[in-house]
Design an enzyme around this catalytic site. Structure first.
Site, PDB file in Angstrom:
ATOM      1  N   PHE A  22     -32.062  -9.010   0.052  1.00  0.00           N
ATOM      2  CA  PHE A  22     -32.124  -7.645  -0.493  1.00  0.00           C
ATOM      3  C   PHE A  22     -33.552  -7.163  -0.708  1.00  0.00           C
ATOM      4  O   PHE A  22     -33.825  -6.346  -1.575  1.00  0.00           O
ATOM      5  CB  PHE A  22     -31.304  -7.528  -1.783  1.00  0.00           C
ATOM      6  CG  PHE A  22     -29.848  -7.306  -1.493  1.00  0.00           C
ATOM      7  CD1 PHE A  22     -29.074  -8.348  -1.031  1.00  0.00           C
ATOM      8  CD2 PHE A  22     -29.281  -6.052  -1.624  1.00  0.00           C
ATOM      9  CE1 PHE A  22     -27.743  -8.150  -0.701  1.00  0.00           C
ATOM     10  CE2 PHE A  22     -27.952  -5.843  -1.301  1.00  0.00           C
ATOM     11  CZ  PHE A  22     -27.179  -6.894  -0.842  1.00  0.00           C
TER      12      PHE A  22
ATOM     13  N   THR B 186     -13.114  -3.193  -9.030  1.00  0.00           N
ATOM     14  CA  THR B 186     -14.234  -3.180  -9.970  1.00  0.00           C
ATOM     15  C   THR B 186     -13.918  -2.149 -11.053  1.00  0.00           C
ATOM     16  O   THR B 186     -13.796  -0.961 -10.757  1.00  0.00           O
ATOM     17  CB  THR B 186     -15.530  -2.806  -9.222  1.00  0.00           C
ATOM     18  OG1 THR B 186     -15.708  -3.740  -8.151  1.00  0.00           O
ATOM     19  CG2 THR B 186     -16.734  -2.830 -10.142  1.00  0.00           C
TER      20      THR B 186
ATOM     21  N   GLY C 291     -26.444   2.670   0.206  1.00  0.00           N
ATOM     22  CA  GLY C 291     -25.241   3.501   0.179  1.00  0.00           C
ATOM     23  C   GLY C 291     -24.043   2.595   0.063  1.00  0.00           C
ATOM     24  O   GLY C 291     -24.138   1.508  -0.505  1.00  0.00           O
TER      25      GLY C 291
ATOM     26  N   CYS D 134     -19.732   0.694  -2.821  1.00  0.00           N
ATOM     27  CA  CYS D 134     -19.866   0.014  -4.121  1.00  0.00           C
ATOM     28  C   CYS D 134     -21.129   0.389  -4.898  1.00  0.00           C
ATOM     29  O   CYS D 134     -21.019   0.852  -6.036  1.00  0.00           O
ATOM     30  CB  CYS D 134     -19.817  -1.498  -3.921  1.00  0.00           C
ATOM     31  SG  CYS D 134     -18.173  -2.050  -3.420  1.00  0.00           S
TER      32      CYS D 134
ATOM     33  N   ASP E  80       0.855  -1.187   0.000  1.00  0.00           N
ATOM     34  CA  ASP E  80       0.000   0.000   0.000  1.00  0.00           C
ATOM     35  C   ASP E  80       0.887   1.232   0.000  1.00  0.00           C
ATOM     36  O   ASP E  80       1.985   1.217   0.558  1.00  0.00           O
ATOM     37  CB  ASP E  80      -0.947   0.022   1.213  1.00  0.00           C
ATOM     38  CG  ASP E  80      -2.214   0.803   0.915  1.00  0.00           C
ATOM     39  OD1 ASP E  80      -3.273   0.188   0.703  1.00  0.00           O
ATOM     40  OD2 ASP E  80      -2.125   2.066   0.849  1.00  0.00           O
TER      41      ASP E  80
HETATM   42  P1  NAD Z   1     -10.074   0.974  -0.222  1.00  0.00           P
HETATM   43  O1  NAD Z   1     -10.159   2.411  -0.477  1.00  0.00           O
HETATM   44  O2  NAD Z   1     -10.474   0.431   1.109  1.00  0.00           O
HETATM   45  O3  NAD Z   1      -8.580   0.466  -0.476  1.00  0.00           O
HETATM   46  C1  NAD Z   1      -7.809   0.848  -1.551  1.00  0.00           C
HETATM   47  C2  NAD Z   1      -6.358   0.888  -1.078  1.00  0.00           C
HETATM   48  O4  NAD Z   1      -5.501   1.042  -2.205  1.00  0.00           O
HETATM   49  C3  NAD Z   1      -6.036   2.047  -0.133  1.00  0.00           C
HETATM   50  O5  NAD Z   1      -5.456   1.547   1.065  1.00  0.00           O
HETATM   51  C4  NAD Z   1      -5.032   2.895  -0.917  1.00  0.00           C
HETATM   52  O6  NAD Z   1      -4.056   3.523  -0.099  1.00  0.00           O
HETATM   53  C5  NAD Z   1      -4.408   1.849  -1.824  1.00  0.00           C
HETATM   54  N1  NAD Z   1      -3.762   2.350  -3.032  1.00  0.00           N
HETATM   55  C6  NAD Z   1      -4.248   3.230  -3.950  1.00  0.00           C
HETATM   56  N2  NAD Z   1      -3.336   3.395  -4.935  1.00  0.00           N
HETATM   57  C7  NAD Z   1      -2.284   2.610  -4.650  1.00  0.00           C
HETATM   58  C8  NAD Z   1      -1.046   2.339  -5.296  1.00  0.00           C
HETATM   59  N3  NAD Z   1      -0.723   2.927  -6.457  1.00  0.00           N
HETATM   60  N4  NAD Z   1      -0.186   1.468  -4.720  1.00  0.00           N
HETATM   61  C9  NAD Z   1      -0.497   0.886  -3.546  1.00  0.00           C
HETATM   62  N5  NAD Z   1      -1.665   1.080  -2.898  1.00  0.00           N
HETATM   63  C10 NAD Z   1      -2.533   1.935  -3.431  1.00  0.00           C
HETATM   64  O7  NAD Z   1     -10.923   0.285  -1.372  1.00  0.00           O
HETATM   65  P2  NAD Z   1     -11.753  -1.106  -1.305  1.00  0.00           P
HETATM   66  O8  NAD Z   1     -13.041  -0.890  -0.623  1.00  0.00           O
HETATM   67  O9  NAD Z   1     -10.848  -2.193  -0.837  1.00  0.00           O
HETATM   68  O10 NAD Z   1     -12.069  -1.303  -2.864  1.00  0.00           O
HETATM   69  C11 NAD Z   1     -11.069  -1.664  -3.779  1.00  0.00           C
HETATM   70  C12 NAD Z   1     -11.744  -2.095  -5.072  1.00  0.00           C
HETATM   71  O11 NAD Z   1     -12.512  -3.283  -4.835  1.00  0.00           O
HETATM   72  C13 NAD Z   1     -12.724  -1.082  -5.661  1.00  0.00           C
HETATM   73  O12 NAD Z   1     -12.657  -1.132  -7.050  1.00  0.00           O
HETATM   74  C14 NAD Z   1     -14.074  -1.593  -5.195  1.00  0.00           C
HETATM   75  O13 NAD Z   1     -15.114  -1.220  -6.057  1.00  0.00           O
HETATM   76  C15 NAD Z   1     -13.863  -3.089  -5.241  1.00  0.00           C
HETATM   77  N6  NAD Z   1     -14.732  -3.833  -4.345  1.00  0.00           N
HETATM   78  C16 NAD Z   1     -14.948  -3.364  -3.073  1.00  0.00           C
HETATM   79  C17 NAD Z   1     -15.766  -4.118  -2.204  1.00  0.00           C
HETATM   80  C18 NAD Z   1     -16.027  -3.623  -0.801  1.00  0.00           C
HETATM   81  O14 NAD Z   1     -16.934  -4.161  -0.171  1.00  0.00           O
HETATM   82  N7  NAD Z   1     -15.278  -2.669  -0.281  1.00  0.00           N
HETATM   83  C19 NAD Z   1     -16.345  -5.317  -2.647  1.00  0.00           C
HETATM   84  C20 NAD Z   1     -16.073  -5.758  -3.945  1.00  0.00           C
HETATM   85  C21 NAD Z   1     -15.275  -5.002  -4.775  1.00  0.00           C
END
Ligand code: NAD
Length: 449
Positions: free
Chosen positions: A252, A122, A260, A263, A30
């Site tokens: 659902f 995503t 909200g 996603c 990260d």
């Molecule tokens: P998040 O914001 O919690 O985490 C993203 C992380 O990526 C952050 O810690 C950020 O510092 C890091 N990051 C960004 N750019 C970076 C880089 N260049 N190098 C290293 N680290 C970097 O996001 P999330 O909720 O984990 O979602 C991530 C993806 O997964 C999104 O596309 C989301 O749509 C998808 N997704 C999320 C969920 C969910 O429930 N949160 C479920 C399915 C899919």
């Protein structure tokens, strides 16, 4: 097999921890130095049930580590996952791919040996192809395949979802790449999880289509709840009857203040933009988005009506501000629309949320944070239930009513029985249920006029 997980947020951290629990060697990367330092110190930066124990076990086994350094991790990796954020782009509602593409630029020079670069984020249709083009441009000699492996886990039950998926989608147009991805998921295949090999485009679109459908189910039942209130039916009985139809399913179908989270809002917005651009507009999903936007706003006159038509000078306890229970995630939570509107109309808001304060303090200025439900309710005119945390179900209603100044409860998640709330002395309004019809929707409409 060595895995490099770029992005250690909700998805990257859970996926990385679960892959290491399968026995693979995982390094989570990260760019947030504080996050990596806290993970190295054994602290978990997010609230996700069971994650602390899973991380500790795999760190102790030497299979899971954390770094900010892409250069030392990527050359070793068989698979580099991209699990960075893809938020809604300001202004136009498209998916913001800047984090994905900057991660791609960072990893490109360090690829060594055959590597599969896989999006867990995503991302809109066509992103895998664009990633491939960018990698090739920076590092024309690299031997790699680009795959799409969208993630379907839900915050709050993320580990269970990851380890017991309804399906695993592997979108990869390269045979070697697909073989590597299948090997990665072999531990789940042995447990009979369906592993589906599809085209990259199908994998990318399927994730958006699934979220759009789920959002549609929520907006559907919210509108049915409005009809229930207008005609005197009970939405819970209706939803139960409807949901028992195997073609529909009962999940659902819970009415509330609108969806909200990190996603649904952004993914609905992104698929609408993708479809318009492809000249195949999703008019149904466009309507879902409108219904949801209006839904959140409509909760405010509803609360106002329950309080006799004005919020000015009123004190309100809001229980739950995260977008759903069992997470500390506040992104796009209905509370972020509703609470400021209550304040604008003159109400003082006291808030309690079991995990929401960390992010909520910045996102909800001007509220008073309480220690627990009873503390929040002390001397207020009304209690509003916004998130259905289990601990709220266990609240002693009589005690709650006793510490309040007023007697109004607006239960936007239907966690209580109307009879119980009324027996405790509340004037109780809930969603789509007969007792709500008397005090709720009709009155709310009047107040809004
Ligand atoms: P998040 O914001 O919690 O985490 C993203 C992380 O990526 C952050 O810690 C950020 O510092 C890091 N990051 C960004 N750019 C970076 C880089 N260049 N190098 C290293 N680290 C970097 O996001 P999330 O909720 O984990 O979602 C991530 C993806 O997964 C999104 O596309 C989301 O749509 C998808 N997704 C999320 C969920 C969910 O429930 N949160 C479920 C399915 C899919």
């Amino acid at each position: 097999m060595k895995i490099c997980m770029i992005g250690s947020g909700y998805v990257g951290l859970v996926s990385g921890a679960c892959f290491s629990d399968f026995g693979w060697d995982v390094t989570c990367v990260d760019k947030d130095v504080a996050k990596v330092e806290s993970l190295r110190a054994g602290e978990v930066p997010i609230y996700e049930p069971g994650l602390d124990e899973l991380l500790a076990r795999n760190i102790a086994a030497g299979r899971l580590s954390f770094t900010t350094d892409v250069a030392s991790t990527v050359p070793e990796a068989d698979i580099v996952f991209l699990a960075v954020g893809t938020p809604m782009r300001r202004g136009d509602g498209y998916a913001d791919l800047s984090y994905v593409y900057s991660a791609v630029e960072e990893i490109a020079p360090h690829l060594r040996g055959f590597t599969v670069i896989t999006t867990k984020s995503t991302v809109p249709v066509g992103t895998s192809r664009e990633i491939e083009r960018r990698l090739r441009k920076v590092n024309p000699a690299a031997d790699f395949a680009v795959a799409s492996n969208p993630e379907f886990l839900r915050e709050g039950s993320a580990i269970q979802d990851f380890t017991h998926p309804d399906r695993v989608l592997i979108g990869c147009d390269d045979e070697r790449g697909e073989a590597v991805m299948r090997r990665l998921y072999q531990p789940l295949a042995l447990r009979n999880a369906p592993i589906m090999a599809v085209s990259r485009e199908s994998a990318e679109l399927a994730k958006y289509a699934a979220n759009a459908f789920l959002a549609m189910k929520i907006s559907f039942i919210n509108e049915i709840a409005d009809v229930c209130e207008a005609v005197g039916a009970n939405v819970q009985e209706v939803a139960d009857a409807v949901g028992r139809d195997g073609r529909i399913g009962g999940k659902f179908l819970h009415p509330g203040p609108g969806y909200g989270g990190s996603c649904f809002p952004k993914d609905v917005s992104a698929i609408i933009r993708t479809a318009r651009e492809a000249r195949a507009p999703l008019s149904l999903i466009e309507q879902v988005q409108r219904v949801n936007d209006e839904r959140k706003i409509a909760m405010v006159p509803r609360i106002e009506a329950a309080l006799g038509g004005t919020l000015d000078g009123k004190s309100i306890a809001v229980l739950g501000v995260t977008f759903k229970p069992n997470t500390d995630d506040m992104r796009e939570a209905p509370s972020l629309t509703i609470v400021p509107m209550l304040q604008e109309r003159g109400a003082a808001v006291r808030v309690y949320d079991p995990q929401g304060r960390l992010h909520g303090e910045e996102m909800l200025p001007g509220v008073t944070w309480a220690r627990d439900g009873v503390d929040a309710a002390t001397d207020v005119d009304a209690v509003v239930i916004l998130t259905e945390w289990n601990e709220f179900r266990a609240l002693d209603l009589a005690r709650l009513r006793q510490v309040m100044r007023g007697d109004v409860m607006v239960d936007l998640r239907n966690i209580f029985k109307g009879d119980d709330a009324e027996a405790a002395g509340f004037r109780y309004d809930s969603i789509g249920r007969p007792n709500a019809a008397a005090t709720g929707h009709a009155a709310a409409e009047e107040a809004a006029e």
